[in-house]
Design a protein around this motif. Structure first.
Motif, PDB file in Angstrom:
ATOM      1  N   ARG A 118      -7.894  -9.533   1.470  1.00  0.00           N
ATOM      2  CA  ARG A 118      -7.537  -9.186   0.107  1.00  0.00           C
ATOM      3  C   ARG A 118      -7.938  -7.742  -0.161  1.00  0.00           C
ATOM      4  N   SER A 119      -7.280  -7.193  -1.139  1.00  0.00           N
ATOM      5  CA  SER A 119      -7.615  -5.875  -1.638  1.00  0.00           C
ATOM      6  C   SER A 119      -7.505  -5.961  -3.143  1.00  0.00           C
ATOM      7  N   SER A 120      -8.366  -5.293  -3.864  1.00  0.00           N
ATOM      8  CA  SER A 120      -8.324  -5.389  -5.325  1.00  0.00           C
ATOM      9  C   SER A 120      -6.945  -5.003  -5.829  1.00  0.00           C
ATOM     10  N   GLY A 121      -6.389  -5.836  -6.672  1.00  0.00           N
ATOM     11  CA  GLY A 121      -5.096  -5.542  -7.276  1.00  0.00           C
ATOM     12  C   GLY A 121      -3.897  -5.920  -6.434  1.00  0.00           C
ATOM     13  N   SER A 122      -4.103  -6.404  -5.226  1.00  0.00           N
ATOM     14  CA  SER A 122      -2.962  -6.783  -4.390  1.00  0.00           C
ATOM     15  C   SER A 122      -2.951  -8.295  -4.213  1.00  0.00           C
ATOM     16  N   PRO A 123      -1.828  -8.838  -3.771  1.00  0.00           N
ATOM     17  CA  PRO A 123      -1.824 -10.274  -3.469  1.00  0.00           C
ATOM     18  C   PRO A 123      -2.633 -10.537  -2.197  1.00  0.00           C
ATOM     19  N   LEU A 124      -2.901 -11.804  -1.923  1.00  0.00           N
ATOM     20  CA  LEU A 124      -3.515 -12.153  -0.646  1.00  0.00           C
ATOM     21  C   LEU A 124      -2.555 -11.772   0.461  1.00  0.00           C
ATOM     22  N   VAL A 125      -3.091 -11.257   1.539  1.00  0.00           N
ATOM     23  CA  VAL A 125      -2.265 -10.775   2.635  1.00  0.00           C
ATOM     24  C   VAL A 125      -2.571 -11.593   3.883  1.00  0.00           C
ATOM     25  N   ALA A 126      -1.503 -12.070   4.531  1.00  0.00           N
ATOM     26  CA  ALA A 126      -1.642 -12.692   5.839  1.00  0.00           C
ATOM     27  C   ALA A 126      -1.447 -11.595   6.867  1.00  0.00           C
ATOM     28  N   VAL A 127      -2.337 -11.537   7.812  1.00  0.00           N
ATOM     29  CA  VAL A 127      -2.278 -10.525   8.850  1.00  0.00           C
ATOM     30  C   VAL A 127      -2.004 -11.255  10.156  1.00  0.00           C
ATOM     31  N   ARG A 138       1.989  -9.812   5.593  1.00  0.00           N
ATOM     32  CA  ARG A 138       2.852 -10.647   4.758  1.00  0.00           C
ATOM     33  C   ARG A 138       2.098 -11.075   3.511  1.00  0.00           C
ATOM     34  N   ASP A 139       2.812 -11.159   2.403  1.00  0.00           N
ATOM     35  CA  ASP A 139       2.271 -11.688   1.156  1.00  0.00           C
ATOM     36  C   ASP A 139       2.134 -13.201   1.343  1.00  0.00           C
ATOM     37  N   VAL A 140       0.934 -13.751   1.169  1.00  0.00           N
ATOM     38  CA  VAL A 140       0.710 -15.181   1.403  1.00  0.00           C
ATOM     39  C   VAL A 140       1.552 -16.040   0.462  1.00  0.00           C
ATOM     40  N   ALA A 141       1.651 -15.668  -0.805  1.00  0.00           N
ATOM     41  CA  ALA A 141       2.362 -16.497  -1.782  1.00  0.00           C
ATOM     42  C   ALA A 141       3.862 -16.528  -1.540  1.00  0.00           C
ATOM     43  N   THR A 142       4.456 -15.402  -1.136  1.00  0.00           N
ATOM     44  CA  THR A 142       5.919 -15.340  -0.986  1.00  0.00           C
ATOM     45  C   THR A 142       6.381 -15.398   0.451  1.00  0.00           C
ATOM     46  N   GLY A 143       5.492 -15.087   1.379  1.00  0.00           N
ATOM     47  CA  GLY A 143       5.871 -15.035   2.786  1.00  0.00           C
ATOM     48  C   GLY A 143       6.584 -13.747   3.172  1.00  0.00           C
ATOM     49  N   ARG A 148       5.202  -1.372   7.589  1.00  0.00           N
ATOM     50  CA  ARG A 148       5.721  -1.253   8.959  1.00  0.00           C
ATOM     51  C   ARG A 148       4.882  -2.096   9.906  1.00  0.00           C
ATOM     52  N   LEU A 149       5.473  -2.421  11.045  1.00  0.00           N
ATOM     53  CA  LEU A 149       4.700  -3.062  12.097  1.00  0.00           C
ATOM     54  C   LEU A 149       3.652  -2.068  12.565  1.00  0.00           C
ATOM     55  N   ARG A 165      -5.914   0.871  -2.136  1.00  0.00           N
ATOM     56  CA  ARG A 165      -4.647   1.553  -2.416  1.00  0.00           C
ATOM     57  C   ARG A 165      -3.437   0.803  -1.876  1.00  0.00           C
ATOM     58  N   ILE A 166      -3.642  -0.282  -1.158  1.00  0.00           N
ATOM     59  CA  ILE A 166      -2.516  -1.014  -0.576  1.00  0.00           C
ATOM     60  C   ILE A 166      -1.559  -1.502  -1.665  1.00  0.00           C
ATOM     61  N   ARG A 167      -2.049  -1.773  -2.854  1.00  0.00           N
ATOM     62  CA  ARG A 167      -1.196  -2.287  -3.925  1.00  0.00           C
ATOM     63  C   ARG A 167      -0.083  -1.309  -4.280  1.00  0.00           C
ATOM     64  N   ARG A 168      -0.298  -0.031  -4.080  1.00  0.00           N
ATOM     65  CA  ARG A 168       0.716   0.975  -4.404  1.00  0.00           C
ATOM     66  C   ARG A 168       1.846   0.989  -3.403  1.00  0.00           C
ATOM     67  N   ARG A 169       1.608   0.403  -2.271  1.00  0.00           N
ATOM     68  CA  ARG A 169       2.610   0.440  -1.206  1.00  0.00           C
ATOM     69  C   ARG A 169       3.422  -0.847  -1.118  1.00  0.00           C
ATOM     70  N   MET A 170       3.105  -1.830  -1.956  1.00  0.00           N
ATOM     71  CA  MET A 170       3.767  -3.119  -1.808  1.00  0.00           C
ATOM     72  C   MET A 170       5.029  -3.204  -2.619  1.00  0.00           C
TER      73      MET A 170
END
Length: 170
Positions: A118-127, A138-143, A148-149, A165-170
């Motif tokens: 997780r990152s503040s302000g972003s969704p949960l991320v599957a890595v 991948r966004d856990v909630a939406t898949g 980029r890879l 800052r990841i939230r700005r790139r999603m």
């Protein structure tokens, strides 16, 4: 490895309360909720357990549904959801308050390892760590895959941390 969880006061070096018991397999990961009120633990017993941080009291029943050892556990940035990644490459998402599953499991590609972050302000991320060190986010909630890879220089990846800052790139 004794199936318990222990909390320590880093100022005094002393344990806080009694060990937390309830898992029947090795405890592998822990995560505190963003507000610090809850602690989630994952285990080789294929479950996630939730505890009150201040008292060590168990919250609800164990969260079940993973089909193998639960290697990773993480709260959403607002603490309302909890994700767990297991050895079979799937990620389950639960509503923290009700203990009910949210949506469908997110399945990683065959022969991949999946973690959650997780990152503040972003969704949960599957890595997803695939063969040859390829990493997908991948966004856990939406898949939905985003970004980029990524390819690690060592050919494999073990752990990951996300920038706020990841939230700005999603």
């Amino acid at each position: 490895m004794d199936t318990t969880v222990r909390l320590w006061d880093t100022t005094t070096g002393q344990p806080i309360g009694e060990p937390l018991t309830g898992h029947t397999g090795h405890v592998l990961r822990m995560a505190f909720s963003p507000d610090g009120r809850f602690l989630a633990t994952s285990s080789r017993d294929w479950t996630v357990r939730l505890w009150e941080s201040a008292t060590g009291r168990r919250v609800g029943e164990p969260l079940t549904g993973n089909t193998n050892t639960v290697w990773e556990v993480e709260f959403s940035p607002d603490g309302s959801q909890l994700a767990a990644a297991d050895e079979d490459g799937s990620v389950l998402l639960w509503d923290r308050a009700t203990g009910r599953l949210v949506g469908h499991p997110l399945m990683g590609p065959a022969d991949s390892r999946v973690a959650v972050a997780r990152s503040s302000g972003s969704p949960l991320v599957a890595v997803e760590f695939g063969e040859g060190g390829v990493v997908r986010l991948r966004d856990v909630a939406t898949g939905q895959q985003f970004g980029r890879l990524l390819k690690t220089h060592t050919g494999h990846a073990v752990y990951i941390a996300l920038s706020p800052r990841i939230r700005r790139r999603m």
